[in-house]
Each structure stands twice: as structure tokens, then as C-alpha cells.
Write an enzyme that holds these catalytic residues in place. Sequence first.
Site, PDB file in Angstrom:
ATOM      1  N   ALA A 106      96.334  15.872 -67.432  1.00 43.51           N
ATOM      2  CA  ALA A 106      97.574  16.487 -66.494  1.00 43.51           C
ATOM      3  C   ALA A 106      96.635  17.157 -65.707  1.00 43.51           C
ATOM      4  CB  ALA A 106      97.849  17.384 -67.761  1.00 43.51           C
ATOM      5  N   LYS A 107      97.435  17.788 -64.809  1.00 40.66           N
ATOM      6  CA  LYS A 107      96.325  18.813 -63.247  1.00 40.66           C
ATOM      7  C   LYS A 107      97.595  19.102 -63.167  1.00 40.66           C
ATOM      8  CE  LYS A 107      92.607  19.035 -62.067  1.00 40.66           C
ATOM      9  NZ  LYS A 107      91.120  18.964 -62.549  1.00 40.66           N
ATOM     10  N   GLY A 108      97.210  20.447 -62.638  1.00 39.23           N
ATOM     11  CA  GLY A 108      98.165  21.333 -62.093  1.00 39.23           C
ATOM     12  C   GLY A 108      97.454  22.179 -61.105  1.00 39.23           C
TER      13      GLY A 108
END
Length: 407
Positions: A106-108
Site C-alpha cells: 500500500a502507499k499513501g
Amino acid sequence: MEIYDHPTFRMACRQFDLVADYLQIPENERDRIKYPKRSMIVAVPVRRDDGSTQVFAGYRVQHYLTLGPTKGGLRYHPDVTLGEVAALAMWMSWKCALTGLPYGGAKGGIACDPGKMSKAELERLTRRYTQEMIPFIGPQVDVMAPDLGTNEQIMAWIMDTYSVHAGYTVPSIVTGKPVGLGGSLGRREATGRGVAYLVNRATDTIGLDITKATAVVQGYGNVGSIAALSLARYGAKIIAVSDVRGGIHNAKGIDLFALEKHVAEKKTVAGFPEAEPISNEQLLLLPCDILVPAALERQITEANAAKIQCRILAEAANGPTTPEADEIIAQRPEIFVIPDVLCNAGGVIVSYFEWVQDLQSFFWGEMEIVDKLFRILETAFTQVVALSRKQKLPMRLAALSLGVKRV
């Protein structure tokens, strides 16, 4: 899927396509593995200190949901886009799979300039973003960590906001938080330590004496500075480092302790009196044994790949080398590449340890953590080198194929 169109996402897709060809993944299965399972874009309204309200764009991409909760950093940078975040989430999936962690990638990110915001504004920004993300995050759903422009303090605000919502303290919602709040010893240093450990292993592999080696580090942030100090402990001589404001070069070696004091005062390596100024572009082309790009993605391109002069290219940043540059470097057998999905995996490995410690409320000492970190990196490094040599593959293709195969 034009919503992800971005140079970094196209680059991640090209890397995946090469691996898919090598692994002979059927065409009708490729898009399922390539495209993120879930992407969120949220509006983050923040009251500025002058009384005005500004709305920022916040992103979170969860790439793969089958191996366990998703895991990945949160970055604050003016150029954050959905496509860039999606590419970083994809690399995170391969990285977790390569090192055997029970996570999807994931990444934000939030498109903002944290350097131009006060601490109070950053807190309001972080808490509002967390509130918008509450339906999509959780210790068994998606676990955030620090990245570019974020730190322990921001993780503490996320944990507090989520805990208020839950009605009890939930330390396992984030990793990379302060040790006093359930953070792990050795987490902040983990990525840089891992880079140096793998460089040391690479010097053994190619028969280079690390005590006579010179090293250049692009990006003197958390990862770059720890990598430089750790390499110096192994005996390497650091001859040049840089950050966003410029670089410094001293062929006789840089005194890192004096540099630490300078950075603490001036918040930049530029202007360090015991070295000559050098640009980031020139820095990458310096003759050295070990080159560590630890800044942003796409730094080594077809324009400069033929001119870099190193024996070991240790990718501490995510995606610092473009596919065009990869093709050029593949024609240069004298360069040993430690690809990013392996090289900078130390951070997510110790994030995993932190998550495990929080879930069981039982904490380990720093020696135990570093020992466990090096064991996991050793296993992954050995597997990648073995596959690379057996099948005569570039190191990146070997590392990615091990990760993609597991997914």
C-alpha cells in the site's frame, strides 16, 4: 486504467511486464495482479494559521489484499499524485513478498509542502486525513508508516486519531511511531542499516574490500544519513553526499560527525565548510565504488546511465533507475545492482516487527531486532543472487520475479 497515468506508474508496469514475460504469466491474469485492488482519493480541508481554509488532496492505494493487511508509507510532498502512489504500492507488494512478510503493498500521500506548514497545521492535516481514511484502515486491514516528509510525530497523531475513534489505544494501526507509544527500537535506522548490510554483502560477492571502498550518497535524509554512517562503520570512505539544496564532495572523505552537527544547525548539507559544493547531477557521475541513490524516483535515466562510475549501485530510494537506464546498465557487467525492492526492505521488515510486538504487547531489545533484520535480508539476498546467477538474469528481474511469483 488512465486514472493511474504517471511516469512512475508506467515504469512500475514496464518492470512488471518484463517479469510476467519471464514467468510466462497468462495474459488474462496479468491485469489482475498489476492494477491496485482499491484506491481512495479524499478531500482534506485544513484551517490554516491565518484563519483561511485550504483543501488538500489525500491518496491511499491498497495494491494487493490477499497475503494479509496492506502495508506502506505515507508521504507529504507537493508532487504526490495517484499514479505515483499506485506505483509505490505495487513495488511494496513485491518487496513484502520477496522478504516473506504477510502483507500486501500500500502507499499513501497528501499533495502538500510540509516545509511551508506550521506544526499545528500539519497536525490538523494529519488528523483530518486519518478521519477520512478510517473506513479503509486498521491493524488487520491497512497499516501506515512514515515516508518522505513524514515522521514519528505524524504517526503518533494518526494513532491517536484512530484510537479516539475506536475508544481504546490501538498502537498496531501504524508503525514508525515513537518508542514510548509502542514503537520499535531500531525502526528509524532500519532502512539505512539494511542498505549498508546489503552493500557489505555485495562487496563480498564481487570481491571488493569495503575498507578500501569509496561511497557516494544522493539524498541525506533519514535513510541516506544512516546508510552513510553504517557504511563508514564497515570501513567505507564517504566522499560525497547531497540533499534537495545541493551536495558536497571531498575526495579525502567527509567527517560525518562534523557533518551531523552542521545539518542539525543548518538543516542541509549545503555549505559544509570541509568540502566542495557539487550538484545532484554531478554527484551521480562521480567515480566511486558504491553509489547509493537515496532520494526520489527516476534519478538514473538513459541520459546518465552510461556515465555512472561505480561498482555497486545500491538503490536505497524507490524506483531510482528507469527501465531505459536498466537496459544500459545490463550491458555493463562491472556494475552490481542491489535493486530497490531488496535494498530498502529493511524499513518494512522492522515495521513488521513493530506491528507484531504491538499485537502481542511483548517488546524485543534492539540487538534482537537488528539480528532478525539481518537474517531476513541475508535470506532474500542469497535467493536473489542465486537466481540471478543460475538463470543469468539482471538482479532486478531476479528480485522482482521472486516477489511476483509469490503473489
